[in-house]
Scaffold this motif. Sequence first.
Motif, PDB file in Angstrom:
ATOM      1  N   GLY A 131      86.557  25.717   5.281  1.00  0.00           N
ATOM      2  CA  GLY A 131      87.180  26.545   6.308  1.00  0.00           C
ATOM      3  C   GLY A 131      87.034  28.029   6.047  1.00  0.00           C
ATOM      4  N   ALA A 132      86.876  28.416   4.777  1.00  0.00           N
ATOM      5  CA  ALA A 132      86.738  29.833   4.440  1.00  0.00           C
ATOM      6  C   ALA A 132      85.380  30.394   4.833  1.00  0.00           C
ATOM      7  N   LEU A 133      84.391  29.548   5.070  1.00  0.00           N
ATOM      8  CA  LEU A 133      83.022  30.022   5.297  1.00  0.00           C
ATOM      9  C   LEU A 133      82.748  30.533   6.710  1.00  0.00           C
ATOM     10  N   PRO A 134      83.193  29.865   7.799  1.00  0.00           N
ATOM     11  CA  PRO A 134      82.888  30.379   9.145  1.00  0.00           C
ATOM     12  C   PRO A 134      83.358  31.813   9.402  1.00  0.00           C
ATOM     13  N   PRO A 135      84.566  32.232   8.966  1.00  0.00           N
ATOM     14  CA  PRO A 135      84.924  33.641   9.176  1.00  0.00           C
ATOM     15  C   PRO A 135      83.955  34.599   8.487  1.00  0.00           C
ATOM     16  N   MET A 136      83.384  34.183   7.364  1.00  0.00           N
ATOM     17  CA  MET A 136      82.424  35.040   6.666  1.00  0.00           C
ATOM     18  C   MET A 136      81.161  35.237   7.494  1.00  0.00           C
ATOM     19  N   LEU A 137      80.718  34.174   8.162  1.00  0.00           N
ATOM     20  CA  LEU A 137      79.524  34.304   9.000  1.00  0.00           C
ATOM     21  C   LEU A 137      79.781  35.286  10.129  1.00  0.00           C
ATOM     22  N   MET A 138      80.926  35.178  10.751  1.00  0.00           N
ATOM     23  CA  MET A 138      81.285  36.106  11.829  1.00  0.00           C
ATOM     24  C   MET A 138      81.297  37.544  11.321  1.00  0.00           C
ATOM     25  N   THR A 139      81.818  37.754  10.126  1.00  0.00           N
ATOM     26  CA  THR A 139      81.954  39.099   9.581  1.00  0.00           C
ATOM     27  C   THR A 139      80.624  39.691   9.149  1.00  0.00           C
ATOM     28  N   VAL A 140      79.777  38.899   8.465  1.00  0.00           N
ATOM     29  CA  VAL A 140      78.491  39.448   8.016  1.00  0.00           C
ATOM     30  C   VAL A 140      77.591  39.759   9.204  1.00  0.00           C
ATOM     31  N   VAL A 141      77.713  38.997  10.288  1.00  0.00           N
ATOM     32  CA  VAL A 141      76.951  39.307  11.496  1.00  0.00           C
ATOM     33  C   VAL A 141      77.370  40.675  12.031  1.00  0.00           C
ATOM     34  N   LEU A 142      78.677  40.896  12.133  1.00  0.00           N
ATOM     35  CA  LEU A 142      79.172  42.166  12.661  1.00  0.00           C
ATOM     36  C   LEU A 142      78.879  43.329  11.722  1.00  0.00           C
ATOM     37  N   ARG A 143      78.882  43.061  10.426  1.00  0.00           N
ATOM     38  CA  ARG A 143      78.736  44.147   9.472  1.00  0.00           C
ATOM     39  C   ARG A 143      77.290  44.528   9.207  1.00  0.00           C
ATOM     40  N   PHE A 144      76.406  43.562   9.121  1.00  0.00           N
ATOM     41  CA  PHE A 144      75.057  43.840   8.628  1.00  0.00           C
ATOM     42  C   PHE A 144      73.959  43.781   9.686  1.00  0.00           C
ATOM     43  N   MET A 145      74.131  42.989  10.732  1.00  0.00           N
ATOM     44  CA  MET A 145      73.036  42.846  11.690  1.00  0.00           C
ATOM     45  C   MET A 145      72.855  44.124  12.497  1.00  0.00           C
ATOM     46  N   PRO A 146      71.623  44.511  12.794  1.00  0.00           N
ATOM     47  CA  PRO A 146      71.386  45.698  13.625  1.00  0.00           C
ATOM     48  C   PRO A 146      72.070  45.560  14.982  1.00  0.00           C
ATOM     49  N   PRO A 147      72.595  46.650  15.529  1.00  0.00           N
ATOM     50  CA  PRO A 147      73.352  46.571  16.779  1.00  0.00           C
ATOM     51  C   PRO A 147      72.596  45.937  17.932  1.00  0.00           C
ATOM     52  N   LEU A 148      71.293  46.164  18.019  1.00  0.00           N
ATOM     53  CA  LEU A 148      70.544  45.656  19.158  1.00  0.00           C
ATOM     54  C   LEU A 148      70.461  44.136  19.186  1.00  0.00           C
ATOM     55  N   ILE A 149      70.598  43.487  18.047  1.00  0.00           N
ATOM     56  CA  ILE A 149      70.531  42.017  18.024  1.00  0.00           C
ATOM     57  C   ILE A 149      71.837  41.398  17.521  1.00  0.00           C
ATOM     58  N   LYS A 150      72.887  42.198  17.464  1.00  0.00           N
ATOM     59  CA  LYS A 150      74.164  41.689  16.976  1.00  0.00           C
ATOM     60  C   LYS A 150      74.700  40.563  17.862  1.00  0.00           C
ATOM     61  N   VAL A 151      74.468  40.675  19.171  1.00  0.00           N
ATOM     62  CA  VAL A 151      74.940  39.635  20.093  1.00  0.00           C
ATOM     63  C   VAL A 151      74.252  38.306  19.799  1.00  0.00           C
ATOM     64  N   LEU A 152      72.972  38.350  19.445  1.00  0.00           N
ATOM     65  CA  LEU A 152      72.263  37.118  19.090  1.00  0.00           C
ATOM     66  C   LEU A 152      72.886  36.487  17.845  1.00  0.00           C
ATOM     67  N   GLY A 153      73.298  37.310  16.889  1.00  0.00           N
ATOM     68  CA  GLY A 153      73.974  36.795  15.702  1.00  0.00           C
ATOM     69  C   GLY A 153      75.299  36.150  16.039  1.00  0.00           C
ATOM     70  N   LEU A 154      76.048  36.756  16.959  1.00  0.00           N
ATOM     71  CA  LEU A 154      77.308  36.154  17.391  1.00  0.00           C
ATOM     72  C   LEU A 154      77.054  34.815  18.073  1.00  0.00           C
ATOM     73  N   GLY A 155      75.968  34.741  18.835  1.00  0.00           N
ATOM     74  CA  GLY A 155      75.630  33.473  19.468  1.00  0.00           C
ATOM     75  C   GLY A 155      75.287  32.401  18.452  1.00  0.00           C
ATOM     76  N   ALA A 156      74.565  32.809  17.394  1.00  0.00           N
ATOM     77  CA  ALA A 156      74.230  31.851  16.339  1.00  0.00           C
ATOM     78  C   ALA A 156      75.491  31.344  15.651  1.00  0.00           C
ATOM     79  N   TYR A 157      76.474  32.220  15.496  1.00  0.00           N
ATOM     80  CA  TYR A 157      77.759  31.796  14.930  1.00  0.00           C
ATOM     81  C   TYR A 157      78.407  30.715  15.803  1.00  0.00           C
ATOM     82  N   GLY A 158      78.353  30.908  17.132  1.00  0.00           N
ATOM     83  CA  GLY A 158      78.927  29.904  18.019  1.00  0.00           C
ATOM     84  C   GLY A 158      78.120  28.621  18.048  1.00  0.00           C
ATOM     85  N   TRP A 159      76.790  28.755  17.930  1.00  0.00           N
ATOM     86  CA  TRP A 159      75.938  27.574  18.011  1.00  0.00           C
ATOM     87  C   TRP A 159      76.072  26.669  16.801  1.00  0.00           C
TER      88      TRP A 159
END
Length: 513
Positions: A131-159
């Motif tokens: 359970g501790a791992l999914p919040p980390m994925l959400m956070t590293v996407v927001l923190r590290f992914m370039p802004p132009l593809i950040k939405v794609l990272g959020l989608g991968a989190y949902g997928w």
Amino acid sequence: MVDASITSHHKNKWLVSASEINGRTWMGLFGVFLAVMASGIGENASKFALADIQGAISLNIDTGSWLITCYVTGFVIGSGFTPCFWPTFSLRRVALFMCTIYLIGGLITPLFAEHYSLLLAVRCLQGFAGGALPPMLMTVVLRFMPPLIKVLGLGAYGWVSAWSATFGATAAAFAFHWGWSGYFYWNIPLMAIATLCIGYGLPQDPLRLERLKQFNWRGLLLGVSTLAMLTIGISQGERLDWLNSPLIYVLLVGGLGLLALFLMNEWYHPLPFFNLQLLGKRNLSFSLITLGGVLLIMVSLVNITSSYLSVIQGYRQEQISDMMLWVSLPQLITLPVVAMICNTPRVDCRWILAISLILMATACLLASQVTPEWNGDTFRVISLLQAIAQPMAIIPLLMFATGGLLPTDGPFAAAWFNAVKGFAATAAGGAIALLNRQRGDFHSNIITDGFGSTYRDISLSSTGELTQLATKQGYVLASSDLYMLVSGLALLLVGLVMFMPTRIYPPRSVTAA
């Protein structure tokens, strides 16, 4: 009130980290993604394979059900409470620690086949790490992914949630040939690779142990007790007949009482686990409310359909997993398409979310026409509608939840989003089981009464056949009722989309994320 001393430091750190992302950081991102995938697959594989596991270690249905309950309870607690440890110990250290716990748990679980209490403890601990791992994925996407593809990272989190559920069913079908321990061993290589990638790739933040002086011990005790009592009460409620069981009554009523005390503590503590003040942000509150409803719809569609095919058509697990591929595989195409659409500033994501809910309502209305003759092929159009609708719901909800937040709000947003996600899925499963039984009994009794008034002079064997027929038809009608109920919920959420959220734009800078 939240510790403001870290705001300036962490804001600058986030900006630098995002602007200097390199191949090594990408490997760390991949490691977190793989870890979440591995834990999700392991969780769902053990759920689908519960009957085989029970038979292998000589557990009955009652004692075997606690294997799932303990894992889910740990999962919900881990989702909600680990994010606030990141600023103190660093995201990288917490991620490595949780991956290690999960690895060890998977290795030693089969060793406790004859020690039931220890087996439950290990399952709970492994669930906490998972359970501790999914919040980390959400956070590293927001923190590290370039802004132009950040939405794609959020989608991968949902997928990853939908895919891990589907692949978990497939894994359970294959692992059956390796013995019951295979359900716990087979995803260990994935988690090991993820641990190496995280250790190599994620940047190391400094320790901030001075935060322990203000650590929210009272909130930890109250919050863990609250989630444990409510999750166990809901998970075991249907088996123990809900409030007719003294145990379930104490768990649910006591859990609600502790929830009130926990929320009071969180409001005033300087370092809360859940920042209640953030709920004043309209879009975050909307995303959490709608997330609960969307998860109820998604879980219901899967559970109702799987139960119908199992009970009425006699499908085995591998057949059900094949059908679920019609939901997850098309999302490999629909998810990036939806992400690109939502990443266009001219597109209002509120309309994307509303369309997704309408598609879900349509899928439910089509499924409500179910008859005893329906099989897996009949549900393919419905599954394709789900495959289109799910990313159209999850990506906008993630954008609503994270848009307009400061970087220091990231752990709190992750805690809120994932705690609601984990608890809502559990609550949805309990609600569907309860309503399915009640509506099935209602329709079965009416059909049986009709048989009695029509056929007064029938043999005992004929009575048994008619009772079986009534039970089967009652189950089909109950499934239809539940599909209708879920479609109504989807339409209610469409109305909420029209009034509550404000316009959100795709992230074009780290501060916006």
